[in-house]
Design a protein around this motif. Sequence first.
Motif, mmCIF file in Angstrom:
data_model
loop_
_atom_site.group_PDB
_atom_site.id
_atom_site.type_symbol
_atom_site.label_atom_id
_atom_site.label_comp_id
_atom_site.label_asym_id
_atom_site.label_seq_id
_atom_site.Cartn_x
_atom_site.Cartn_y
_atom_site.Cartn_z
ATOM 1 N N MET A 10 0.754 -1.186 -0.025
ATOM 2 C CA MET A 10 0.129 -0.037 -0.028
ATOM 3 C C MET A 10 0.636 1.115 0.102
ATOM 4 O O MET A 10 0.494 2.269 -0.731
ATOM 5 N N LYS A 11 1.878 1.425 0.768
ATOM 6 C CA LYS A 11 2.733 2.331 0.857
ATOM 7 C C LYS A 11 3.510 2.725 -0.604
ATOM 8 O O LYS A 11 3.606 3.848 -1.224
ATOM 9 N N GLN A 12 3.964 1.498 -1.024
ATOM 10 C CA GLN A 12 4.526 1.748 -2.323
ATOM 11 C C GLN A 12 3.647 2.333 -3.406
ATOM 12 O O GLN A 12 3.928 3.050 -4.381
ATOM 13 N N PHE A 13 2.296 1.841 -3.233
ATOM 14 C CA PHE A 13 1.579 2.204 -4.446
ATOM 15 C C PHE A 13 1.074 3.757 -4.179
ATOM 16 O O PHE A 13 0.855 4.317 -5.167
ATOM 17 N N VAL A 14 0.948 4.065 -2.862
ATOM 18 C CA VAL A 14 0.682 5.734 -2.834
ATOM 19 C C VAL A 14 2.069 6.396 -3.139
ATOM 20 O O VAL A 14 1.708 7.468 -4.091
ATOM 21 N N ALA A 15 3.194 5.878 -3.036
ATOM 22 C CA ALA A 15 4.613 6.700 -3.367
ATOM 23 C C ALA A 15 4.452 6.802 -5.097
ATOM 24 O O ALA A 15 4.690 7.483 -5.789
ATOM 25 N N ASP A 16 4.071 5.325 -5.712
ATOM 26 C CA ASP A 16 3.990 5.356 -7.002
ATOM 27 C C ASP A 16 2.880 6.341 -7.776
ATOM 28 O O ASP A 16 2.961 7.185 -8.624
ATOM 29 N N HIS A 17 1.595 6.289 -7.125
ATOM 30 C CA HIS A 17 0.685 7.078 -7.311
ATOM 31 C C HIS A 17 1.252 8.675 -7.458
ATOM 32 O O HIS A 17 0.952 9.511 -8.363
ATOM 33 N N PHE A 18 1.780 9.378 -6.360
ATOM 34 C CA PHE A 18 2.306 10.599 -6.324
ATOM 35 C C PHE A 18 3.155 10.721 -7.497
ATOM 36 O O PHE A 18 3.168 11.866 -8.119
ATOM 37 N N GLU A 19 4.128 9.986 -7.543
ATOM 38 C CA GLU A 19 5.033 10.030 -8.679
ATOM 39 C C GLU A 19 4.454 10.368 -10.233
ATOM 40 O O GLU A 19 4.896 11.160 -10.788
ATOM 41 N N GLU A 20 3.372 9.613 -10.494
ATOM 42 C CA GLU A 20 2.912 9.348 -11.756
ATOM 43 C C GLU A 20 1.913 10.740 -11.850
ATOM 44 O O GLU A 20 2.172 11.273 -12.802
#
Length: 131
Positions: A10-20
Motif C-alpha cells: 500500500m505504501k509503495q502504491f501511494v508513492a507510485d501514485h504521487f510520482e505518476e
Amino acid sequence: MATDLSLDSMKQFVADHFEEFVNRRNAAVIHRNMTPDFLDHDGPGGQPTDLTGDEKMMLGMYEAMPDLHVSVLDMLAEGDKVMCRNVWHWTDRATGQPMTFQGFVLWRFQGRRIAERWATVTQPSSNPGWA
C-alpha cells in the motif's frame, strides 16, 4: 471490502501514485489507481469531489505550476489506510519565487485501489531555500 495488499505494498502504491499523478503529470492515472466511486473528502476548495474533480484540479495545477514536484517525507500504514507527509515545490510564474506547501494525506484502500482520500495542507509560501 478491505484490501488484500500488504502494508508495504500500500505504501509503495501511494508513492507510485504521487510520482505518476504529480511528478510525471499523468492525471489520467487516477482512473487506474482509484475505485470508480472514489471520494476525495478534501478536494478543490476543500469540497468533496470524485475522480473527475481531482483530475481537473491536477490539470489546472500542471498548467499553473509547470515545475510542480511533490516529495513524500514520511509514510505510515495500518489496516487498509496509508498516511503520508509530503511537501510540494514549484516556482511562482508571476514572481519567479520558489514556493512550497506541506500536507498530510490519509488514503483508504478498497481491494487493490484507493477508495477515499482526506488531506490537510498548509498555505503556500515562498521558500528561498528551494530552487
